[in-house]
Design a protein around this motif. Structure first.
Motif, PDB file in Angstrom:
ATOM      1  N   UNK A 215       0.886  -1.488   0.553  1.00 29.30           N
ATOM      2  CA  UNK A 215       0.031   0.164  -0.127  1.00 29.30           C
ATOM      3  C   UNK A 215       0.998   1.526  -0.061  1.00 29.30           C
ATOM      4  N   UNK A 216       2.245   0.919   0.067  1.00 32.90           N
ATOM      5  CA  UNK A 216       3.393   2.437   0.047  1.00 32.90           C
ATOM      6  C   UNK A 216       3.499   2.804  -1.024  1.00 32.90           C
ATOM      7  N   UNK A 217       3.387   1.691  -2.239  1.00 29.19           N
ATOM      8  CA  UNK A 217       4.446   1.949  -3.327  1.00 29.19           C
ATOM      9  C   UNK A 217       3.845   2.971  -4.344  1.00 29.19           C
ATOM     10  N   UNK A 218       4.279   3.379  -4.736  1.00 26.82           N
ATOM     11  CA  UNK A 218       4.029   4.621  -5.341  1.00 26.82           C
ATOM     12  C   UNK A 218       4.828   4.795  -7.355  1.00 26.82           C
ATOM     13  N   UNK A 219       4.103   5.640  -7.544  1.00 24.21           N
ATOM     14  CA  UNK A 219       4.840   5.677  -9.139  1.00 24.21           C
ATOM     15  C   UNK A 219       6.116   5.697  -9.670  1.00 24.21           C
ATOM     16  N   UNK A 220       6.923   5.521  -9.912  1.00 26.10           N
ATOM     17  CA  UNK A 220       8.378   6.465 -10.124  1.00 26.10           C
ATOM     18  C   UNK A 220       8.128   7.158 -10.334  1.00 26.10           C
TER      19      UNK A 220
END
Length: 394
Positions: A215-220
């Motif tokens: 849930x902490x993944x973000x787009x580069x």
């Protein structure tokens, strides 16, 4: 390809589909290993299994077939989940990969077992090369032969030899060391309740932080850095990317601002089954190319061209040698035309659009370009005119 194109009638072939060859090589090798392992294990199962080839292969089918079916089914289901995405390439890849895995399972359970039968009847005999495998009939070979090859039917057959060995004494059958380890050491350990609880605790302890980080993944937000930040090449790349703005010499992507169109009507559109049907264009009925609309478009063009050094556009718009945004706005050609024809009604483009499109203007908006082309060619793309004039109406 036959199953996807002919049976399922899927016409779209994505480039990702070619990657399936690597996937099926790995899964196919695993299925072959499972089948051959069951075949080898069958000779140790006693007289009821090895009394003839029918009973032996029946046991092999039940032993390996169910395991391969479950793994193939779950793999197909995982690939079919790609069908839920709106991206046609990913959809096509998911369906194609699922079909490839299903066909792989069918071929292993049919064609490969036929090959195993040939191997059993003619090649599974004492040493033809250096690949020794302990069996009830002695040292068996991998089946390769370079000279003095004997491909006649083995007598007695490996199954008959295994039956004879089972009648004499099962203790005389030499078992593989790896099999002995998994049978006597590994399997009892896994079946121990305490070990199962320990494995479950470790998996839960790993799963909780994994879910949190998902849930902490973000787009580069920046290009991936392959070299150490102190490497000379990486320093040069970082300097070019971070300390210099875009200019007209850099390669970029054309971005189009469009007025007068609604979202494309994609009702009934399925690129997988009909690659030519991409939807229907819907025009905005309320859009009027009048004087107020023209002035608004000109303002937007000026904003992108002159104010491109602001923080919003600094690293997005390429600039020419005058530090102006490299944009192609037909209003910069329309304004001089309207100034030269003051009697033309700006709110009625049908009366002057053909004359405007026939005017020859510089191909590129700079002081050095001398080549001139008609405006309808200057603002034309393979998909049609950017201005949207069909000869009679806008």
């Amino acid at each position: 390809w036959f199953c996807v194109r002919i049976i399922l009638q899927i016409k779209y072939f994505a480039g990702l589909n070619l990657l399936c060859i690597f996937i099926v090589c790995a899964i196919g090798a695993d299925d072959v290993f499972v089948f051959m392992d069951a075949y080898v294990q069958s000779q140790y199962q006693g007289a009821n299994v090895v009394k003839d080839m029918e009973t032996r292969f029946s046991w092999v089918y039940r032993k390996s077939g169910l395991a391969m079916f479950i793994t193939s089914l779950t793999t197909c289901a995982a690939f079919l989940c790609c069908f839920t995405t709106p991206l046609p390439d990913t959809q096509a890849f998911g369906v194609f990969a699922a079909v490839v895995i299903a066909v792989d399972y069918i071929l292993v359970m049919t064609m490969f077992c036929t090959g195993v039968m040939v191997y059993h009847n003619r090649f599974e005999r004492p040493q033809l090369c250096g690949c020794n495998i302990p069996t009830p009939m002695g040292a068996s070979a991998c089946g390769c032969c370079t000279e003095n090859c004997n491909c006649s039917l083995t007598d007695p057959s490996p199954t008959q030899a295994a039956l004879n060995a089972s009648r004499n004494s099962m203790s005389e059958i030499e078992r593989d060391k790896v099999e002995i380890f998994f049978r006597t050491k590994f399997a009892p350990m896994i079946l121990d309740v305490r070990v199962r609880i320990a494995v479950a605790v470790v998996m839960v302890a790993w799963l909780i932080p994994a879910i949190i980080f998902v849930f902490k993944l973000k787009p580069t937000t920046k290009p991936e850095q392959f070299l150490n930040e102190n490497h000379p090449f990486q320093k040069a790349i970082s300097t070019l990317n971070n300390n210099f703005g875009s200019n007209s010499q850099d390669s970029g992507v054309d971005i189009f601002y469009v007025w007068g169109l609604k979202d494309v009507d994609r009702t009934g559109v399925s690129i997988l089954f009909n690659t030519s049907n991409i939807g229907k264009v819907r025009y905005e009925d309320k859009f009027k190319f009048n004087a107020a609309c023209q002035d608004k478009i000109m303002k937007i063009c000026d904003d992108l061209k002159i104010k491109n050094t602001t923080e919003t556009y600094l690293k997005m718009i390429q600039r020419n040698k005058l530090a102006q945004g490299s944009i192609k706005c037909f209003m910069y050609d329309l304004a001089p035309f309207q100034a030269a024809n003051p009697t033309a009604d700006r709110s009625n483009p049908e009366t002057w659009m053909n004359s405007f499109l026939a005017v020859r203007r510089p191909e590129v908006d700079d002081e050095e370009t001398t080549k001139k082309i008609p405006i309808d060619q200057k603002y034309n793309t393979p998909g049609g005119s950017r201005i949207g004039w069909d000869g009679q109406r806008l």
